[in-house]
Each structure stands twice: as C-alpha cells, then as structure tokens.
Design an enzyme around this catalytic site. Sequence first.
Site, PDB file in Angstrom:
ATOM      1  CE  LYS A 102      -1.736   5.111  -0.135  1.00  8.05           C
ATOM      2  NZ  LYS A 102      -2.355   4.885   1.158  1.00  8.05           N
ATOM      3  CB  THR A 103      -6.839   7.098   1.555  1.00  6.74           C
ATOM      4  OG1 THR A 103      -5.407   7.086   1.669  1.00  6.74           O
ATOM      5  CG2 THR A 103      -7.438   7.017   2.949  1.00  6.74           C
ATOM      6  CG  ASP A 134      -2.711   2.195   3.294  1.00 12.24           C
ATOM      7  OD1 ASP A 134      -2.686   2.217   2.052  1.00 12.24           O
ATOM      8  OD2 ASP A 134      -2.667   3.231   3.987  1.00 12.24           O
ATOM      9  CD  GLU A 135       1.442   4.007   1.739  1.00 12.43           C
ATOM     10  OE1 GLU A 135       2.096   3.552   0.778  1.00 12.43           O
ATOM     11  OE2 GLU A 135       1.078   5.188   1.810  1.00 12.43           O
ATOM     12  CD  GLN A 142       3.997   7.002  -4.424  1.00 16.19           C
ATOM     13  OE1 GLN A 142       4.182   7.888  -3.594  1.00 16.19           O
ATOM     14  NE2 GLN A 142       2.790   6.695  -4.884  1.00 16.19           N
ATOM     15  NE  ARG A 191       5.181  12.977  -3.353  1.00 13.26           N
ATOM     16  CZ  ARG A 191       4.178  12.137  -3.267  1.00 13.26           C
ATOM     17  NH1 ARG A 191       3.275  12.270  -2.311  1.00 13.26           N
ATOM     18  NH2 ARG A 191       4.028  11.160  -4.164  1.00 13.26           N
TER      19      ARG A 191
END
Length: 678
Positions: free
Chosen positions: A30-31, A208-209, A239, A585
């Site tokens: 995503k980044t 973002d987020e 998330q 993770r």
Amino acid sequence: MLSQLNDSQKVAAQHIDGPLLILAGAGSGKTKTITTRLAYLISIGIDPASILTLTFTNKAASEMRERAFALIADMKSPPLLATFHKFGLLFLKFHISKLGRKNNFVIIDNDDKKKILRTIDKVTTTSVLANEISKLKNAIVSIDEAKLSAQDKYYSQIADVYEKYEKYLFENNLVDFDDLLLLTYKILKEDAQLANQTSQRYQYIMVDEYQDTNELQYKLLQKLCHSHNNLCVVGDDDQSIYGWRGATIKNILTFEENFPNTVVIKLEDNYRSTDKILYHANQLIDHNRDRLGKRLVGTRCEGNSIRVYESNDENEETKKIVDDVKNLINKGIRPQEIAILFRVNALSRSLEEGFARAKINYKLVGGMKFYERAEIKDLIAYFRVITNKNDNFSLKRIVNKPKRGIGKTTIEKMELESIRVKKSMFCLIEEYSADKLSEIVGKKNSRTLKVFMASVNDLQDILVDSKMRFIDSFEEAFDFKIAFEKMIDARDRIANIDEFYGYLRDFFMQNVDLNLEDFLNEISLESAQDTISNAAISMMSVHASKGLEYCHVFIIGLEEGFFPIIGDGSDIEEERRLGYVAFTRAKDELTLSFVHGRFYKGRRTQLVKSRFLSESGLIKGSLTIEKYTTFKKGDMVKHKIFGTGRVVSTSKAGKDFKLKINFNGNNRDILSSFVEKV
C-alpha cells in the site's frame, strides 16, 4: 515509476479525479502504491502545492516523503505530507484568530494536561479525566451536550471539569493535542468561505490508514473536500483494530455512500506471507460480516503448515516456545526475525520468566516489562511495606494509592520527622499518638494514616496464619483494583494485577516453606536479569505488532476470554480482525498456542480453546457464537432522530440488544442496531 507496480497498483496510482478507495490487504504494497500515486500526479504537471497527504504518524509521513521524492528528480515545491495533527497546527497558526484566540498559542502535552486537570479536580484520577475529555472532543461533543447527556453524578462531574478545563485553556491561550483538529474543524464549519478557499487550495487529498480515522477526522475531511471530490483513501477494513481508541470502522465501510461515484480498487496480492498462512487468515476473517470483502493471494510459496500447540498450563506453553526459539537460533535464524504475540499483556509474565531463565534476550515492543508496570510496582511496594516496616521508599510510593488524601506535603512532613527522630515513617504512624501525629500532618490525615497502619498490621497477622487467605484479605483491605477500573487501559491493568496474585498463589503452593519475603526476593532477581547482547526476540501485544513483520511468529493465549476477549463491551468482529492482523505478521512460519488452564482473576481457571482455531480451519469443531453488544454503560451514541446521548444500561432483547439512552435528559429505550458510537 509505474513499471515497479502490479496491475491493480498501476490502476490506483494513475487514478486522477474523483473519490478513490484503495482497499489494501496486509503485505500488499500500500505504501508503494500511495507514494507512487503522489509522484505520478506531480509528474503529469499537477501543482505539488495543491496535493495534501495525511498520515497518522510522523514516521509514516517521513517514509512516504522519502519514497515519493526518490521517484521524482528536481521537485521544486514539495507537496504537504503530514500527520492530521501537524496539518491542524499549520492551519491554526493562520486562522485561530477567527475563534478570538491569538496565533502564539502553546500546545500542551499529556503531562501538562494532567497537571491542569489536577488543579481542577483533586479527587478523580487525572488519566481518567484526560481520557474522557479526549473522547468528548474527538466525538465533537460540546460542553452543553456533555452536560445534557450526563446520566449520573460521575458524568456530570466530568462535564463540569471539561467546562473548567476549556476555560483555563482559552484564558491562557493553550491548546491540547485534540484541539489541533477540533478547532480546525470548528473554524471550517463556521466559515464557509474559508472552507471553500482551503478546499480549492488542496485539490487532491490522500489519506493513509483510513480505517483508523475517527468521527472528527471524517468530518474534517468532508470540509477539506468542500469544493471537489478528489479524495483518495488507503486502508484495510480487516485491520481496523482501534475501536477502543475512538476509530470507527464505519468510515471505511460507508466511504462509497459518503462520497458518490467512488472507484474501489482492491490490492489483494500479498508479498509477505506463505500461501498456507494466507489461506487460514482468509478463513478466519471470512467469519466477519462488517467488511467490504477481499481475499489475499500469495505471491511467494506454499510454505509449511501452521503449527498448533496444546499445553496444560502457561509453564508448559512457555517451555515449548523457548525450545523452539533455541532451535531456530541454533539453526542461524537471527533473533530479530522471531516474534511472540499475545492479546492480553499480562500473558507476558510467564514468557519473560521463561526466557530469562533460558538466558535468551528479549525485548517488549511498545510496552514495558511485567515487573516494571506501574500497577505491579505498586503491589510490590505494598508487599515490601507489609514485610518490612522500615522501607520508607516503598511506603512513600503507596501511602496514597489508591488515593486517600495523603498529599505530597504530608509525605514530606512525615519524612522530615522520620529523619529527625531516626525512625521509619511507618513506625511514627504506629508509635505516635493520634494527637501527636495530628500536630505533624493534621487531624484528618492522622486518622487516615492510623487506619492505613491498622490494615497493614492486620494483614501481617493474616499472613502468618494463612498465606493463601492473605491475598484476598489484601484486596479487601485496600480495594487496590478499584483504583484502575475507570482508566482507558483498565482491562489490561486489572489482568496484570490478577496475574500477579495468581503467580503469588502458585509460589505459595509450590513452596510451602517459603514466605512473602522470599517471593519478593525471587522476583527482584528475575526482573533484574539482563543479557548483554543487543540481538533480541520481540514480545508484544497484537496491537503493537500492526505494520510489522517477522519470519517466525508465535501467538499465545488462544483461549476464549483471552483471544478473543469476550463479555461486556467486547466486539467479536474487532477481536477477529486482531486475529487476522496477528496471523499476517508471519512471513515463513506461524505457531499458535492454547492451554487448558491459566491464572485468571487471580486463580487457576479451566479454559476453552479459542473459536479462532476452528474458524481459521486449523482444528475441527464448532463453537456457538453468542452475540455481544459492542455498547456498554457510559458510551456516547448517536441516533438519527434523537441526536447524541449516553448509554445508561444494556439488556438482551431477542436477537438484538436494548439500550437505555439518556438523550439530553430524556431516557429512551432504543435497539442497539438503530444507533452508532460517536
């Protein structure tokens, strides 16, 4: 720059006008996508000054800035890329005068905030006051609304403190962290012309987020998009794990409704985890209903099967994980590539002791070691005073915990007298008459200290008579846990206290000839152990693990009540999202662990393995999922007709829940499905 992206990422990066929702699964790049989009907009001639990118942390903003700038050579005027609060600060420096304030205001930190609140209210715990006021501000609840929705004396007091606190900030030209957004929103709401000018200045906005935004941040974004709809948000509804902090998943779930003609692009190619890990993570999250729906697809390899460990208790569980970690390190795996996750912080205690005994270096990420936590240090200080009346240091720590009106000045007077007569402070309380003690600390404090002394002496007698009864008697004597019940992290703190009580009980059971002093000596040795090496495995809560990745991940405590947490106020869908975050993770290997019995509420309790093990397809069996209300007493809620109110009580009503809600002084019974948290 586009050649480094996959097909979905390319489409997202090249989208220019209109609302865009990028649903970015864990490990899906995503980044890279959002920074490439930022660079792409600039590369086609869009003025960088017209682009605003908002993040949640300075670290994220710095990383995105570096990545975007690396893609474009000779950028003459960089775009504004900042946290929400940094944007608010810049805005207020120019426009706070519209609220009758000066632009040389000072931003206070959380410690300053607590000091101010302490001068206003010396009874209520300052961290509780600070948290409640923060919640009100982020829900855009005015002082008048807070007063009208207060259903009891406690919330009326909060509203009064809120009013006095705001008056103090205004008179002293101070703003707190929440004000950076709230005051910015108020100005834009009250000045349509300025809202239009600001919106025209920032023609392209990226966030973002987005799943972590709250009510205030959503409202602010609406104002910033006043003159256009060029809003691009990146996030993952699966998330969204910060509901307890005010984030609302509805912002991302209803984005298409709130911003018509939205283009939705899903990033589902995962570059982090093996296929086996992704398969079971997908199975788990599929059980959630409140989600937009996507499915992670692996790009690496099939990988090893997920291991599930079954143990009798936490000691056996710790031994298995210690042995596994030893084997990994012996094979050449770097400790930095290994992590152990847990839902409840108190579970770290047995792990910490096991790894300390095995001389394996570890670090607690985003937290502090069990014996360094404030509530545990307070308990240890209490027990030290009970075993040693000459311990002035420990007495000073706990003589006003829980609060009993013994202030700093009183403690200083006692300490000076202690030095003068060369006796411990406790001995003074014990030996001085009430009148003589009153001459030093005053009548009221004298009575309080005498009661405190009597409780300690009674506990000493009980300890001699019955070490097991001592623990319950201690809690009854001092109501130690009650002091933490209204704190934002009350659940964790009380779980830590119960874990400590349980560990003490177990120590007495395993060592019948040893006493409380032996126990204190043992934990002093354990908590002092440090290894020289900087290389360490990571232990952390699932919340702290978000955004991180490790080759080898262990998740412990997969039992009902520990993961997921269930009961009053719990949200099973958010718990499941936490499980999904924990699973994803892991890059190469994932191990899950459950036990049949743990210390719970200070006693060893039989437990049932977590529903997440069957929901993820790792074990056979099914569990009836009871519906829980996500609402609890004290929550602020919003109804489309009655407005904002506060929950007074909850009760079951068929398949739904009935809430008694105080709307501006009027109590109404409303089904939970007709309101939402604010």
